[in-house]
Design an enzyme around this catalytic site. Structure first.
Site, PDB file in Angstrom:
ATOM      1  N   GLN A  85       0.682  -1.350  -0.053  1.00 49.00           N
ATOM      2  CA  GLN A  85       0.127  -0.051  -0.236  1.00 49.00           C
ATOM      3  C   GLN A  85       0.853   1.338  -0.104  1.00 49.00           C
ATOM      4  O   GLN A  85       1.921   1.260   0.316  1.00 49.00           O
ATOM      5  CB  GLN A  85      -0.947   0.041   1.102  1.00 49.00           C
ATOM      6  CG  GLN A  85      -1.875  -0.944   0.987  1.00 49.00           C
ATOM      7  CD  GLN A  85      -3.193  -0.636   2.051  1.00 49.00           C
ATOM      8  OE1 GLN A  85      -3.274  -1.345   3.222  1.00 49.00           O
ATOM      9  NE2 GLN A  85      -3.806   0.580   1.994  1.00 49.00           N
ATOM     10  N   HIS A  86       0.213   2.486  -0.311  1.00 57.00           N
ATOM     11  CA  HIS A  86       0.698   3.693  -0.341  1.00 57.00           C
ATOM     12  C   HIS A  86       1.829   4.068  -0.997  1.00 57.00           C
ATOM     13  O   HIS A  86       2.121   5.373  -1.245  1.00 57.00           O
ATOM     14  CB  HIS A  86       1.432   4.053   1.311  1.00 57.00           C
ATOM     15  CG  HIS A  86       0.285   3.448   2.391  1.00 57.00           C
ATOM     16  ND1 HIS A  86      -1.081   3.989   2.341  1.00 57.00           N
ATOM     17  CD2 HIS A  86       0.614   2.731   3.307  1.00 57.00           C
ATOM     18  CE1 HIS A  86      -1.724   3.341   3.585  1.00 57.00           C
ATOM     19  NE2 HIS A  86      -0.593   2.832   4.175  1.00 57.00           N
ATOM     20  N   ASP A 248      -2.494  -4.857  -0.170  1.00 55.56           N
ATOM     21  CA  ASP A 248      -2.195  -6.160   0.480  1.00 55.56           C
ATOM     22  C   ASP A 248      -2.806  -6.487   1.678  1.00 55.56           C
ATOM     23  O   ASP A 248      -3.274  -7.895   1.897  1.00 55.56           O
ATOM     24  CB  ASP A 248      -0.676  -6.528   0.710  1.00 55.56           C
ATOM     25  CG  ASP A 248       0.176  -5.179   1.659  1.00 55.56           C
ATOM     26  OD1 ASP A 248      -0.670  -4.278   2.159  1.00 55.56           O
ATOM     27  OD2 ASP A 248       1.376  -5.151   1.760  1.00 55.56           O
TER      28      ASP A 248
END
Length: 493
Positions: A85-86, A248
């Site tokens: 992520q991110h 994820d």
């Protein structure tokens, strides 16, 4: 012989890419493949990756999974992608990647995050406006950082993508995002499930960023069909469809059957995560709880601790212990480690919210300073952090009758018992430890087959009965005392 329904699940993480081949008819994983990535690290907290490594690892892991499964890639019906992520991937108007991807664990953008948080009215203002409190790992501060540090790159931005969005783009040529992974950008409202365009205009009034946003699609929608050249490269069916995929944690939720209230997933990886499905966006007043959207049509309140097996690994290295010896020493020491407490905040910490904290050991005497007590204290300390986070989640009204344990640490029976006792909840491991890759494959089957997600999870997610661990009443109360000690020490920070 029954007709196989074959799907490919990909999980592109920080350390590498995993691929699994799932037969959605039998619910069995037929093959697994993996390939590693390297990290670009800088002294100022820089953590980046070359996206080309993801594409190479994706290809290699897929070939290995197909080979292990002993199936023909031409029989693959669909692909689902899970991604860390991110992270920020920037493309120009000819679809070229403009610079290495900045990752979730990058802290170089902390000053930019601080200023954006101030603009939003602090953590409470951010929670009120977005439903999450933006943190340095989120994508939004990476955009401001790029504008300030690399104006030439910033001027050429045509697409802003998260890691899994980028892989979907590579597979299909279509730039889209789905609500779960979008929740972790910091420019997305988790209550209304829409981009916060005004925040991007605050970073750049020209409208460039807004124009570069991908279109949002539902979790069960398909992105498209795989491009012929990529199908050939991967050795799979050129008519295979690509599902929306997700972050994820969202894919890990599907891969552990965590798609209805009552189940909690806990991951004992290098960092620790705890999350559970919710059918309403009950945003916690605690900034540490991220009320992300799920990739199954609901929400996924989540906490993340920065120190888990990375902290236990440091102690193992210090004493030069293999895993079996380390676990034996943990088991040898009593609950509470004879009064030794460790605050394992070696990376700073997100839960409890102590970003500038360092690690420390407390309560040492001439008699209790032993290897066994230190080994036990680090495992207890990291697990208390997860308990701290679970308590925050429970305050939002989450009920849990069972914890599904995944990640490297879940393989240790000593640790499993510790989790059951500290959380006072039954613990069980899933058969397939690659939960995110499995979740991505299940989601691909969901978007393609028309079967319900619940039916697919019932068939494809199985728990390992041998791992079932129940809390022991006497241990629960002994841990309660040790946890109270931990809370007192945290309070002094």
């Amino acid at each position: 012989m029954t007709q196989q329904n074959l799907y490919l699940g990909i999980d592109c993480g920080t350390q590498g890419t995993k691929a699994i081949v799932l037969d959605a008819t039998s619910g069995k994983v037929l093959g697994l493949g993996a390939a590693a990535h390297t990290l670009i690290s800088g002294a100022n907290g820089r953590r980046e990756q070359h996206t080309q490594e993801w594409l190479d690892a994706f290809t290699e892991a897929t070939h290995r999974a197909l080979q292990q499964a002993g199936v023909d890639g031409q029989d693959i019906l669909g692909i689902g992608v899970s991604g860390q992520q991110h992270g920020l991937v920037l493309l120009d108007d000819s679809a070229q990647v403009l610079r290495p991807a900045k990752l979730w664990c990058d802290t170089e953008t902390a000053p930019q995050n601080e200023r954006l948080l101030e603009h939003l009215g602090g953590e409470s203002g951010s929670l009120e406006r977005l439903g999450v409190a933006i943190a340095p790992g989120y994508t939004v501060s990476k955009l401001l950082w790029t504008r300030e540090q690399h104006p030439d790159v910033f001027a050429r931005i045509a697409h802003i993508l998260l890691p899994h969005d980028y892989l979907n783009y590579w597979l299909t040529g279509r730039a889209v995002a789905e609500y779960g992974d979008a929740s972790g950008t910091g420019y997305f409202n988790v209550r209304t499930r829409a981009w916060d365009v005004a925040l991007l205009q605050h970073i750049d009034p020209s409208g460039r960023l807004e124009a570069a946003l991908p279109e949002l699609i539902e979790a069960n929608q398909r992105v498209g069909t795989i491009l012929p050249a990529i199908a050939e490269r991967l050795g799979i069916n050129p008519t295979a469809s690509v599902s929306s995929g997700g972050g994820d944690n969202m894919m890990g939720a599907i891969g552990t059957g965590n798609i209805a209230p009552g189940v909690i997933t806990m991951s004992l990886g290098s960092s620790g995560t705890v999350y559970a499905f919710a059918d309403q966006p009950n945003v916690s007043p605690q900034a540490s709880v991220a009320t992300f959207c799920s990739s199954s049509g609901g929400w996924l309140p989540l906490i993340c601790t920065m120190n888990l097996t990375n902290a236990t690994g440091v102690i193992r290295e210090l004493f030069d212990l293999d895993l079996a010896t380390f676990n034996a020493l943990v088991a040898e020491a009593p609950i509470g480690a004879d009064g030794v407490s460790m605050l394992p905040f070696l990376n700073g910490e997100r839960v409890p919210a102590l970003p500038h904290a360092t690690g420390s050991v407390h309560g040492l005497t001439m008699t209790n300073l032993t290897r066994a007590n230190l080994c036990r204290a680090v495992v207890e300390g990291t697990t208390f952090g997860l308990r701290y986070g679970l308590d925050l989640l429970r305050q939002t009204g989450l009920q849990s009758h069972s914890i599904r344990l995944i990640g490297g640490g879940s393989k240790s029976p000593v640790w499993r018992q510790m989790v059951a006792d500290i959380m006072n909840t039954e613990v069980i491991c899933t058969e397939q430890s690659e939960a995110a890759a499995l979740g991505a494959a299940i989601q691909a089957a969901w978007s393609q087959s028309g079967d319900s997600l619940a039916a697919l999870c019932d068939k494809c997610v199985s728990v390992d009965p041998a791992s079932r661990t129940l809390p022991v009443a006497a241990s629960v109360s002994a841990y309660q005392q040790a946890y109270a000690r931990y809370q007192q020490l945290v309070a002094t920070l």
